[in-house]
Design an enzyme around this catalytic site. Structure first.
Site: not given
Length: 597
Positions: A131, A417, A435, A437, A457, A482-483, A503-504
């Site tokens: 990350r 992503t 990703t 973003e 984020d 993050s998700s 997909g956020g």
């Protein structure tokens, strides 16, 4: 932990929902008034990338190995590594560098990644955190103007949004731990494609044509657009010699060629010279480190679910959803029925409520992972779900007595992503979500690749309306929440399934839907991916537009759901182990492909 106190507090929260009361300081529940920050939280959710139609896929079968990614060229690059004697890690890395070229809106050198692997030699699941981090100079008011959060897109399209990229360090760490082929060999497919060119795909063309901000960045505009300002047409052969040169340097010299020297200087200069400059330094780049973390795992029926731990909130929320749903009668109803969608959305609200309060970078805040997965806690959370009406906006629980100290987050989190799953003949498995973003990241184009806008984020506000600090606020060298939900499912201690999606913040619902389709409904991986997307992020109940779920909208509204029918361009990629071999699936909503041998 005093379990009785935890259960009592969760019961009182549920009672507060029924009475329309605000239970804890700073939290207005479903029927109470919303403060300004909460109103921002229930703003329209945004898709990271636009929908560009569907293609039909059949489940793919293979005897020995499988690669599934967001673009056929990337899948073929990974397959080539396997056929050359490489393993799953080698194939993953080769596929990622091709995606950097052919799917530049979603991932690449300028971004980050979370990776979950099953190491067949050690018979264990491992997790690697690549990350992005905030620069050392970052402060908690980075995205504030006065006492208000700045407009989201102003934050995105700026030098302030760029975090120190991590995907390269993460893949190098993964390769050092588990790779087989020489590092240099993994770059050959992408270098060749960058030099010889690739055909612009329908999806890339559509996303470029729709994007205004990318055109406003001169370096990006010169590469992605024709002189008249239109996107290169479908089928145009696009070459990227600058990226080929960068990849060749990294292949020959290792990651330090990116994190130090001329490439690093180019990154720092591009950020500093943006009209809204950022503050990343050469020291930030040189000091970046990927981290191996202990995966988060939990039993679920006859399986064990494993995934990326915080700072990802994704697998933790997916696990909460599935375990909450195990206390409901959801499986008594058809998969796309009114009651099945109702229960799924309600479980999502409860999981997202906890996620928004408690999950952030574990090196900076205490994330109560074990308490959030406690069986009694989740059973009581499930007790808040009613069969006849919606919760509305769910409150967070208080599994570890932190509720009064935490502020409500206002991060929109719409990362653009990509996801890759690889299984090799030795049953090594890798599941990676990477990703930059939002679509095309910060729009800052350097040496043939785009830089992320990952710092958006973080919560745009550092405190909530009551002045309580937000766990996911900006801090120096911190990693934003993050998700992203790369996951591996074990059965009897062996790999059974690998899954993930772009997909956020909706990734959590996409992955949970697919896991339930395979594990609980007996669908094959392609059937599960194909199911219409649905769920709630504790704002609206969202149904995928132009699907059979349309007929449920009126019934859901009658139950109190605030329904939105939306484009849901997930990009699920998955592989399942069966007695007959491997099954691979790719999302029909994007251009991906599963290939095997």
């Amino acid at each position: 932990m005093n379990k009785k106190r935890v259960l009592f507090r969760s019961f009182v929260l549920g009672l507060a929902i029924e009475l329309g009361l605000a239970f804890a300081p700073g939290i207005a529940l479903a029927k109470g008034p919303l403060d300004p920050l909460q109103k921002a939280m229930v703003a329209e959710d945004i898709n990271p990338e636009a929908a560009t139609g569907r293609v039909q896929h059949k489940v793919v079968h293979a005897a020995h190995f499988m690669v599934t990614s967001a673009n056929p060229l990337a899948s073929e690059a990974g397959l080539a590594m396997l056929k050359q004697g490489g393993n799953a890690v080698d194939a993953l890395i080769a596929a990622q560098w091709v995606l950097n070229l052919v799917e530049p809106q979603s991932s690449g050198l300028g971004g980050g990644a979370f990776i979950v692997s099953y190491d067949a030699r050690q018979h264990r699941v491992r997790a690697f955190d690549g990350r992005e981090t905030a620069p050392a100079a970052a402060r908690s008011d980075r995205f504030m103007r006065g006492h208000k959060a700045m407009p989201f897109w102003d934050a995105v399209n700026s030098g302030r949004s760029v975090g120190t990229p991590g995907v390269l360090r993460a893949l190098a760490l993964l390769h050092n731990q588990q790779g087989h082929l020489p590092w240099k060999a993994l770059f050959a497919p992408a270098i060749q494609l960058a030099e010889e060119g690739f055909e612009v795909s329908p999806r890339l063309h559509a996303l470029l044509e729709q994007n205004t901000a990318l055109r406003q960045q001169p370096a990006a505009a010169a590469y992605f657009y024709q002189p008249d300002g239109h996107a290169w047409p479908v089928g145009h052969r696009l070459r990227n010699p600058a990226l080929a040169q960068v990849l060749r340097k990294i292949a020959e010299q290792g990651p330090d060629a990116f994190y130090t020297g001329p490439i690093a200087q180019d990154i720092v200069d591009a950020i500093a010279h943006h009209p809204v400059p950022g503050d990343m330094t050469l020291a930030d780049l040189a000091g970046y480190r990927a981290v191996e973390r202990a995966p988060v795992c939990t039993p679920y029926k006859s399986y064990e679910l494993c995934g990326m731990p915080p700072p990802s909130s994704g697998p933790l929320a997916v696990m909460q959803m599935l375990k909450i749903l195990s206390h409901t009668p959801i499986d008594h109803y058809p998969v796309d029925s009114l009651m099945a969608v109702h229960y799924f959305a309600e479980a999502g609200k409860l999981a997202y409520a906890d996620r928004d309060f408690y999950v952030a970078d574990p090196d900076f805040v205490d994330v109560p992972v074990h308490a959030m997965l406690d069986a009694k806690y989740l059973a009581l959370r499930a007790g808040l779900i009613r069969a006849d009406r919606s919760i509305g906006v769910a409150p967070p629980g208080d599994p570890a007595h932190m509720l009064a100290r935490r502020g409500r987050d206002d991060s929109p989190e719409i990362p653009s992503t990509t996801h890759i799953v690889v299984v090799d003949a030795q049953s090594n498995v890798v599941s990676m979500t990477s990703t930059i973003e939002s679509a095309f990241g910060s729009k800052i184009f350097v040496d043939g690749f785009l830089l992320n806008n990952q710092l958006t984020d973080f919560s745009l506000s550092n405190v909530d309306a009551q002045g309580k600090p937000v766990a996911n606020r900006v801090e120096p060298l911190k990693r934003p929440r993050s998700s992203m939900s790369p996951m591996i499912v074990l059965k009897d201690g062996k790999p059974f399934m690998a899954i993930g999606s772009p997909g956020g913040s909706a990734i959590i619902n996409f992955v949970a839907k697919t896991l339930r389709g395979v594990l609980d409904r007996g669908l094959d991986i392609q059937q599960a991916i194909d199911l219409p997307n649905r769920g709630s992020r504790n704002r609206f109940t969202e149904l995928e537009k132009n699907t059979d779920l349309h007929g449920l909208a009126a019934g859901l509204r009658a139950m109190g759901h605030d329904v939105r029918e939306v484009d849901f361009p997930s990009g699920l990629q998955g592989v399942v182990f069966t007695p007959q071999g491997l099954e691979g699936g790719a999302d029909p909503r994007r251009e991906g492909e599963a290939v095997g041998g």
